[in-house]
Design an enzyme around this catalytic site. Structure first.
Site, PDB file in Angstrom:
ATOM      1  N   GLY A 106     -13.875  14.703  -3.656  1.00 30.12           N
ATOM      2  CA  GLY A 106     -14.651  14.294  -4.821  1.00 30.12           C
ATOM      3  C   GLY A 106     -16.053  13.847  -4.441  1.00 30.12           C
ATOM      4  O   GLY A 106     -16.485  13.963  -3.292  1.00 30.12           O
ATOM      5  N   VAL A 157     -17.655  10.684  -4.281  1.00 29.53           N
ATOM      6  CA  VAL A 157     -17.741   9.616  -3.281  1.00 29.53           C
ATOM      7  C   VAL A 157     -16.927   9.969  -2.036  1.00 29.53           C
ATOM      8  O   VAL A 157     -17.372   9.775  -0.900  1.00 29.53           O
ATOM      9  CB  VAL A 157     -17.264   8.266  -3.870  1.00 29.53           C
ATOM     10  CG1 VAL A 157     -17.213   7.195  -2.781  1.00 29.53           C
ATOM     11  CG2 VAL A 157     -18.186   7.817  -4.997  1.00 29.53           C
ATOM     12  N   VAL A 207      -1.263  13.026  -5.110  1.00 35.54           N
ATOM     13  CA  VAL A 207      -0.702  11.768  -4.589  1.00 35.54           C
ATOM     14  C   VAL A 207       0.415  11.220  -5.452  1.00 35.54           C
ATOM     15  O   VAL A 207       1.106  10.275  -5.056  1.00 35.54           O
ATOM     16  CB  VAL A 207      -1.805  10.691  -4.417  1.00 35.54           C
ATOM     17  CG1 VAL A 207      -2.800  11.099  -3.346  1.00 35.54           C
ATOM     18  CG2 VAL A 207      -2.507  10.397  -5.746  1.00 35.54           C
ATOM     19  N   THR A 212      -1.749   8.755 -11.592  1.00 33.05           N
ATOM     20  CA  THR A 212      -2.492   8.775 -10.332  1.00 33.05           C
ATOM     21  C   THR A 212      -2.764   7.366  -9.837  1.00 33.05           C
ATOM     22  O   THR A 212      -2.620   7.073  -8.646  1.00 33.05           O
ATOM     23  CB  THR A 212      -3.822   9.538 -10.504  1.00 33.05           C
ATOM     24  OG1 THR A 212      -3.536  10.867 -10.932  1.00 33.05           O
ATOM     25  CG2 THR A 212      -4.607   9.579  -9.202  1.00 33.05           C
ATOM     26  N   LYS A 247       2.950   1.198   4.469  1.00 36.94           N
ATOM     27  CA  LYS A 247       4.035   0.358   4.980  1.00 36.94           C
ATOM     28  C   LYS A 247       4.807   1.076   6.093  1.00 36.94           C
ATOM     29  O   LYS A 247       5.099   0.490   7.147  1.00 36.94           O
ATOM     30  CB  LYS A 247       4.975  -0.007   3.834  1.00 36.94           C
ATOM     31  CG  LYS A 247       6.222  -0.768   4.279  1.00 36.94           C
ATOM     32  CD  LYS A 247       7.213  -0.904   3.129  1.00 36.94           C
ATOM     33  CE  LYS A 247       8.542  -1.450   3.633  1.00 36.94           C
ATOM     34  NZ  LYS A 247       9.567  -1.497   2.557  1.00 36.94           N
ATOM     35  N   TYR A 251      -7.681   4.176 -17.587  1.00 34.04           N
ATOM     36  CA  TYR A 251      -8.393   3.976 -16.322  1.00 34.04           C
ATOM     37  C   TYR A 251      -8.486   2.492 -15.981  1.00 34.04           C
ATOM     38  O   TYR A 251      -8.140   2.076 -14.868  1.00 34.04           O
ATOM     39  CB  TYR A 251      -9.784   4.592 -16.421  1.00 34.04           C
ATOM     40  CG  TYR A 251     -10.586   4.544 -15.147  1.00 34.04           C
ATOM     41  CD1 TYR A 251     -10.188   5.261 -14.016  1.00 34.04           C
ATOM     42  CD2 TYR A 251     -11.764   3.803 -15.065  1.00 34.04           C
ATOM     43  CE1 TYR A 251     -10.934   5.238 -12.850  1.00 34.04           C
ATOM     44  CE2 TYR A 251     -12.513   3.774 -13.907  1.00 34.04           C
ATOM     45  CZ  TYR A 251     -12.101   4.481 -12.802  1.00 34.04           C
ATOM     46  OH  TYR A 251     -12.842   4.450 -11.644  1.00 34.04           O
ATOM     47  N   GLN A 296       4.681  -9.190  -0.058  1.00 43.15           N
ATOM     48  CA  GLN A 296       6.105  -8.958   0.191  1.00 43.15           C
ATOM     49  C   GLN A 296       6.372  -8.157   1.461  1.00 43.15           C
ATOM     50  O   GLN A 296       7.314  -8.449   2.190  1.00 43.15           O
ATOM     51  CB  GLN A 296       6.719  -8.226  -1.014  1.00 43.15           C
ATOM     52  CG  GLN A 296       8.226  -7.994  -0.867  1.00 43.15           C
ATOM     53  CD  GLN A 296       8.832  -7.427  -2.136  1.00 43.15           C
ATOM     54  OE1 GLN A 296       8.470  -7.844  -3.239  1.00 43.15           O
ATOM     55  NE2 GLN A 296       9.760  -6.487  -1.998  1.00 43.15           N
TER      56      GLN A 296
END
Length: 403
Positions: free
Chosen positions: A96, A98, A143, A176, A189, A229, A246
């Site tokens: 994209g 950025v 994703v 997303t 993680k 958004y 956590q």
């Protein structure tokens, strides 16, 4: 008499042998001469053929040499890093606006970069200059689906960012920013990676506090047209801190304010690209409402430097990244019109729902803790351009050069 006859016979035989020998020699000489001539003609013809082939192939050889040269000089200069300093970095949404600039910086800094993008708003052309480099990998992946990869750092930028794009498919935008963020936190993680979330100033909504600092909780309409958004990013931030508390995942949160620069898509609906495209095409510059709404625009290189600084810092709480130089939308429209030397007039349209009235970042935290502040000023550049108002905007599907 008898002897004389025998002598003559012997002489005749020798003469005959001599004549036969001479004839044989003459024949051999004739054949050799013919062979030599034919060989010379053949060699001459072969030489001509070779010359013609060379003449025909020469341009192809030149093109091959140019291609080889272009391949050897294909990539921008990349810094060499030792194994202990080189990081494996994942950038979601890396194709994209950025993300591609962030990719450039991290690649040139010598890191191994993997870009993941589903090309909903990103495009391959933004990162194609790195394709084939040993430190670069491009994966076409959404994703919202889990990703299994070994990395040290994750820049999670995946999400439509302009209002027309995120309003086009609000459910996809929500998925997303929620499921996608959940998947990236799960990856962080599993592999022990640090994750930076590209959040947004939209988490402040239509703010009642000005300028906006990181302690402000925001003023957001949870069911408005921008909520997919705004609230998606707010939930993403909540997820980050839940995983930090956590599961012990290292997280960084950047609240990004309005940004502009090369590779913005002309039709993405952002203020900068809208005004420039309208001015170049001689169309009215559309201002929603009175134009008194304010925005603060930062250049993309400043933002990228801020993102990298934040990732490599020990600051886990949210940090504003933006330019505190505030302008009204009407001032900005007049600025663009002047720079492009356009005859377009300014057209006022009804105010958009939930459009923030004031937007300006408080960046004291970034200054004090990161030593970061924007170095590209819109005002100074505008003042310099007014003395020589020739537009250097490349009209393409991308916003190649803003000013």
């Amino acid at each position: 008499m008898m002897r004389m006859s025998c002598l003559i016979t012997v002489i005749n035989r020798r003469i005959m042998k001599l004549l036969v020998a001479l004839g044989l020699i003459a024949y051999i000489a004739s054949v050799w001469g013919t062979y030599t001539n034919m060989r010379m003609i053949q060699e001459h013809n072969e030489l001509k053929i070779e010359q013609r082939i060379d003449e025909a192939v020469a341009p192809l050889r030149e093109k091959i040499q140019d291609l080889e040269l272009s391949l050897t000089q294909k990539y921008p200069p990349v810094k060499f890093l030792s194994e202990k300093d080189r990081k494996r970095i994942l950038i979601t949404g890396g194709a994209g606006f950025v993300g591609s600039h962030l990719t450039d910086k991290l690649m040139m800094d010598g890191h191994e970069v993997t870009v993941v993008d589903n090309f909903f708003t990103g495009r391959k052309r933004n990162v194609e200059h790195w394709i084939g480099h040993e430190n670069f990998e491009l994966i076409n992946h959404d994703v919202v689906e889990p990703l299994y990869i070994e990395v040290d750092q994750i820049y999670h930028l995946a999400s439509p960012a302009s209002p027309p794009n995120y309003m086009y498919n609000p459910i996809k935008t929500l998925k997303t920013n929620t499921i996608g963020t959940l998947n990236m936190l799960g990856l962080a993680k599993r592999v022990g990676a640090r994750l930076l979330l590209a959040s947004t100033s939209e988490v402040y909504g239509d703010p009642e506090v000005h300028p906006q600092n990181e302690d402000y909780w925001g003023h957001v309409n949870p069911i408005g047209p921008r909520a997919c958004y705004d609230e998606g990013k707010r939930v993403a931030e909540t997820m980050c801190y839940a995983y930090m508390k956590q599961e012990g995942v290292e997280v960084r949160v950047a609240r990004i304010f309005n940004t502009f620069g090369p590779r913005m898509h002309m039709n993405d609906g952002r203020v900068v690209s809208n005004f420039i495209l309208q001015a170049l095409q001689g169309e009215p510059l559309t201002v929603y409402g009175s134009g008194s709404q304010t925005r603060a625009f930062q250049y993309v290189s400043d933002l990228v430097n801020g993102l990298v600084s934040l990732m490599n810092s020990n600051i886990s709480s949210p940090v504003n990244l933006g330019n505190p130089e505030e302008h009204t939308i009407l001032e900005f429209a007049q600025m663009i019109k002047s720079l492009v030397v356009s005859r377009s007039h300014i057209q006022f349209l009804p105010e958009a729902q939930d459009d923030p009235q004031r937007r300006r970042p408080d960046i004291r935290k970034a200054k004090m803790l990161l030593g970061w502040e924007p170095v590209v000023s819109i005002t100074s550049h505008y003042t310099a351009k007014k003395k020589n108002p020739m537009p250097d905007v490349n009209v393409d599907s991308d916003l190649k050069v803003v000013w």
